[in-house]
Design a protein around this motif. Structure first.
Motif, short mmCIF file in Angstrom:
data_model
loop_
_atom_site.label_atom_id
_atom_site.label_comp_id
_atom_site.label_asym_id
_atom_site.label_seq_id
_atom_site.Cartn_x
_atom_site.Cartn_y
_atom_site.Cartn_z
N ILE A 9 0.82 -1.20 0.00
CA ILE A 9 0.00 0.00 0.00
C ILE A 9 0.86 1.25 0.00
O ILE A 9 0.65 2.17 -0.78
CB ILE A 9 -0.94 0.00 1.22
CG1 ILE A 9 -1.85 -1.25 1.17
CG2 ILE A 9 -1.78 1.27 1.26
CD1 ILE A 9 -2.67 -1.44 2.42
N GLY A 11 4.08 1.41 -0.65
CA GLY A 11 5.08 1.38 -1.70
C GLY A 11 6.46 1.03 -1.20
O GLY A 11 6.71 0.97 0.01
N SER A 18 5.69 10.03 -5.02
CA SER A 18 4.47 9.23 -5.12
C SER A 18 4.79 7.82 -5.57
O SER A 18 5.48 7.63 -6.58
CB SER A 18 3.51 9.88 -6.13
OG SER A 18 2.50 8.99 -6.52
N SER A 19 4.27 6.84 -4.83
CA SER A 19 4.50 5.45 -5.24
C SER A 19 3.86 5.15 -6.59
O SER A 19 4.39 4.38 -7.38
CB SER A 19 3.98 4.49 -4.17
OG SER A 19 2.58 4.65 -3.99
N SER A 20 2.71 5.75 -6.86
CA SER A 20 2.04 5.51 -8.13
C SER A 20 2.75 6.20 -9.29
O SER A 20 2.92 5.63 -10.36
CB SER A 20 0.58 6.00 -8.07
OG SER A 20 -0.18 5.23 -7.18
N HIS A 21 3.16 7.45 -9.07
CA HIS A 21 3.71 8.24 -10.17
C HIS A 21 5.22 8.05 -10.35
O HIS A 21 5.76 8.46 -11.37
CB HIS A 21 3.39 9.73 -9.97
CG HIS A 21 1.97 10.07 -10.26
ND1 HIS A 21 1.60 10.91 -11.27
CD2 HIS A 21 0.81 9.65 -9.68
CE1 HIS A 21 0.28 11.03 -11.30
NE2 HIS A 21 -0.22 10.27 -10.34
N HIS A 103 -7.02 2.95 -16.72
CA HIS A 103 -6.67 3.36 -15.37
C HIS A 103 -6.08 4.77 -15.46
O HIS A 103 -5.44 5.11 -16.46
CB HIS A 103 -5.64 2.39 -14.77
CG HIS A 103 -5.35 2.63 -13.32
ND1 HIS A 103 -4.47 3.61 -12.89
CD2 HIS A 103 -5.80 2.01 -12.20
CE1 HIS A 103 -4.40 3.58 -11.57
NE2 HIS A 103 -5.20 2.63 -11.14
N ASN A 105 -3.51 6.12 -14.21
CA ASN A 105 -2.04 6.18 -14.32
C ASN A 105 -1.57 5.15 -15.35
O ASN A 105 -1.07 4.09 -15.00
CB ASN A 105 -1.39 5.89 -12.97
CG ASN A 105 -1.85 6.83 -11.88
OD1 ASN A 105 -2.12 8.00 -12.13
ND2 ASN A 105 -1.98 6.33 -10.67
N SER A 124 0.07 1.99 -13.39
CA SER A 124 0.56 2.00 -12.02
C SER A 124 -0.66 2.06 -11.12
O SER A 124 -1.40 3.04 -11.11
CB SER A 124 1.47 3.21 -11.80
OG SER A 124 1.89 3.29 -10.47
N ILE A 125 -0.91 0.99 -10.36
CA ILE A 125 -2.21 0.81 -9.71
C ILE A 125 -2.19 1.06 -8.20
O ILE A 125 -3.16 0.79 -7.51
CB ILE A 125 -2.77 -0.60 -9.99
CG1 ILE A 125 -1.81 -1.68 -9.50
CG2 ILE A 125 -3.04 -0.76 -11.48
CD1 ILE A 125 -2.35 -3.09 -9.65
N GLY A 126 -1.06 1.60 -7.69
CA GLY A 126 -0.99 1.96 -6.28
C GLY A 126 0.06 1.19 -5.53
O GLY A 126 0.31 0.01 -5.79
N GLY A 127 0.72 1.87 -4.60
CA GLY A 127 1.73 1.22 -3.78
C GLY A 127 2.95 0.75 -4.54
O GLY A 127 3.67 -0.13 -4.07
#
Length: 224
Positions: A9, A11, A18-21, A103, A105, A124-127
């Motif tokens: 969660i 990352g 940002s873990s997603s970006h 999605h 991202n 990139s779906i999170g974490g």
């Protein structure tokens, strides 16, 4: 996606806000680089959703290119990845798109060089987690969490059985498999996630199967 632990969660250790970006974007770039097999001469990266809106401010551009250079999520070279890519001779083009994506991202990475081309679409779906949804216009899905074989081949009876028989004799367990084909008896792609490292011997045995064209290997646990 079901998260396995708190690190799924928040990352991984990473450079960036940002873990997603950033972390997820680095992994998208690494998957494309590993499938291409070498440093490309050109990378054309189409960005969708929030990637398209904030890719410069959040460092997504640096992260995607860092992944193409083989950098890890915590590599201190990531802020210099655009300059590093230029010095390495890789041309990079970013194309922000207003088109909808699966999605927010999402990136489509098209790599070319040495008389070959590869297109990978992933999110990139999170974490720091990712999901690849398309490789060279084949709708195949995988996450990169486990060592993964990406096999382009001709669609023919018994070919998948030949591949799985090799995995069995090499004592490699299959965790997940996906397949897409363009037509009956036409071009096809099979993705297999496995529970153990992929050996050179295994790769060569699969490549020797009749009507297999290419075998790509994804292993994001490998450094560089």
């Amino acid at each position: 996606m079901r998260f396995k632990d708190v690190f799924s969660i928040i990352g991984p250790a990473m450079i960036g806000p940002s873990s997603s970006h950033t972390a997820g974007a680095i992994r998208l770039g690494r998957v494309a680089r590993q499938l291409f097999g070498e440093l490309p001469e050109k990378a054309e990266i189409t960005l969708y959703g929030s990637f398209a809106e904030t890719y410069q401010g959040h460092g997504t551009d640096l992260a995607l290119v860092g992944g193409l250079l083989g950098y890890e999520t915590d590599d201190e070279l990531i802020p210099h990845s655009l300059e590093d890519a230029e010095q390495a001779g890789m041309e990079v083009v970013f194309i922000p798109s207003n088109n909808p994506a699966i999605h927010p991202n999402t990136a489509k990475i098209t790599l070319s060089g040495n008389s070959k081309e590869l297109t990978v679409v992933g999110s990139s779906i999170g974490g720091g987690n990712i999901e690849i949804v398309n490789v060279n216009q084949f709708d195949v899905k995988f996450t990169g969490i486990y060592p993964t074989l990406v096999i382009a081949h001709q669609d023919r009876p018994g070919l998948i059985a030949d591949i799985t028989a090799i995995l069995r004799t090499e004592h490699v367990n299959i965790g997940y498999m996906d397949l897409d084909r363009k037509s009956r008896n036409g071009e096809a792609m099979t993705v297999i996630e496995v529970d153990s490292p992929i050996s050179d011997r295994l790769i060569e045995r699969i490549r020797s199967v009749d009507l297999i064209h290419t075998v790509g290997i994804i292993d994001l646990t490998e450094r560089g």
